[in-house]
Enzyme design. Structure first.
Site, PDB file in Angstrom:
ATOM      1  N   HIS A   5     -51.735   3.931  -9.545  1.00  0.00           N
ATOM      2  CA  HIS A   5     -50.576   4.352  -8.765  1.00  0.00           C
ATOM      3  C   HIS A   5     -49.473   3.296  -8.755  1.00  0.00           C
ATOM      4  O   HIS A   5     -49.731   2.103  -8.695  1.00  0.00           O
ATOM      5  CB  HIS A   5     -51.033   4.630  -7.328  1.00  0.00           C
ATOM      6  N   GLU A  25     -49.186   6.076 -13.099  1.00  0.00           N
ATOM      7  CA  GLU A  25     -48.072   6.788 -12.472  1.00  0.00           C
ATOM      8  C   GLU A  25     -46.931   5.806 -12.288  1.00  0.00           C
ATOM      9  O   GLU A  25     -47.122   4.705 -11.778  1.00  0.00           O
ATOM     10  CB  GLU A  25     -48.503   7.371 -11.128  1.00  0.00           C
ATOM     11  N   ASP A  27     -42.812   5.398 -11.048  1.00  0.00           N
ATOM     12  CA  ASP A  27     -41.705   5.986 -10.288  1.00  0.00           C
ATOM     13  C   ASP A  27     -40.402   5.768 -11.045  1.00  0.00           C
ATOM     14  O   ASP A  27     -40.079   4.635 -11.414  1.00  0.00           O
ATOM     15  CB  ASP A  27     -41.615   5.331  -8.914  1.00  0.00           C
ATOM     16  N   HIS A  41     -40.059   1.907  -6.919  1.00  0.00           N
ATOM     17  CA  HIS A  41     -40.413   2.751  -5.776  1.00  0.00           C
ATOM     18  C   HIS A  41     -39.580   2.397  -4.555  1.00  0.00           C
ATOM     19  O   HIS A  41     -38.903   3.238  -3.981  1.00  0.00           O
ATOM     20  CB  HIS A  41     -41.905   2.624  -5.455  1.00  0.00           C
ATOM     21  N   ASP A  85     -43.221   9.996 -11.959  1.00  0.00           N
ATOM     22  CA  ASP A  85     -42.917  10.470 -10.606  1.00  0.00           C
ATOM     23  C   ASP A  85     -41.415  10.324 -10.397  1.00  0.00           C
ATOM     24  O   ASP A  85     -40.904   9.233 -10.149  1.00  0.00           O
ATOM     25  CB  ASP A  85     -43.704   9.645  -9.589  1.00  0.00           C
TER      26      ASP A  85
END
EC number: 4.6.1.-
Length: 276
Positions: A5, A25, A27, A41, A85
């Site tokens: 993540h 993942e 961002d 993020h 994301d």
């Protein structure tokens, strides 16, 4: 899939690759005009994480290309899937349209570049079904710049935790009936007890309906506790997004799980349903 993540700079990417994660993942932020800007993020983010890691998107895609191109000295065999994301909050319809177009352009220019040998699968993860114009524009641009064959490496996901019957209607409008990941989750700062698992169970049940096309894989996020990961595996998820990839892999390798599951490799198509 053990999905690491919030992988938003090269150092944390290397760390998760060393842990054995087979997916990450990332961002992606955008300007108000919809121009893809950087991997970032910002605050707030998950508990026990540094929220401000960042790197420009062009450099990031070039680095990912190196890591996923066989024969490149930086090649990492375990990196199979990259979940993008997309931080689209507040973008106008025009900006969403431009964002989809420009992300396709950047993947072509900086990830696949000339030889198209970089092999990762990408999940274009859009926050809300109301932002579906981004997906529409992205797919159209891939065709228009003669990268349409790379659609075989692209999947889609909406992360708004909404009723999936409504999500399916959006996919039908877009003409998408394959390569669909579905997800359910909550920040690791809030105990899973408060989120519950009923929606996750519903997604898995829908995935397993004979002949159903609109869910290829189901993943849960963001699970950092053994009880949560064990529960997710018992339900039949295809992936767990986590801040501790090695921890999840360790649970997966326990005898009670390894008899049914193993960590996916590049030979396992992330857009095909898994049958135990």
């Amino acid at each position: 899939f053990a999905l690491a993540h919030m992988v938003n700079d090269f150092d944390i990417l290397k760390s998760y690759m060393d842990e054995g994660a087979n997916g990450i993942e990332t961002d992606i932020t955008f300007t108000s005009e919809g121009e893809p800007e950087k991997a970032f993020h910002g605050v707030p983010c998950d508990c026990k994480r540094w929220c401000r890691r960042q790197v420009g998107i062009d450099d990031y895609l070039r680095h990912l290309s190196d890591l996923t191109t066989p024969g490149n000295p930086k090649f990492r065999d375990n990196l199979v899937v990259v979940v993008l994301d997309l931080k689209l909050n507040g973008l106008s319809e025009e900006a969403l349209r431009n964002g989809g177009l420009r992300l396709a352009d950047k993947l072509a220019a900086h990830y696949w570049s000339g030889n198209r040998k970089a092999r990762a699968y990408f999940i274009v993860s859009v926050p809300k079904t109301s932002e579906s114009e981004f997906m529409k524009s992205f797919r159209k641009e891939l065709d228009e710049i003669n990268f349409g064959e790379m659609s075989a490496k692209i999947g889609f996901d909406f992360t708004d935790n909404g009723e999936f019957s409504g999500t399916q209607k959006v996919y039908e409008t877009l003409g998408i009936d394959e390569h669909i990941w579905a997800s359910d989750g909550i920040t690791n700062c809030i105990p899973l007890l408060f989120r519950g698992i009923s929606r996750l169970e519903d997604l898995i049940h829908q995935r397993d309906e004979p002949g159903y096309k609109y869910i290829s894989k189901v993943y849960a996020w963001t699970y950092d506790k053994e009880s949560s990961v064990t529960l997710a595996l018992s339900l039949g998820v295809d992936g767990v997004m986590t801040n501790y990839a090695d921890f999840v892999i360790g649970i997966l390798n326990k005898p009670e799980h390894s008899s049914k599951y193993r960590l996916a490799t590049y030979e396992d198509n992330p857009f095909e349903k898994f049958t135990a």
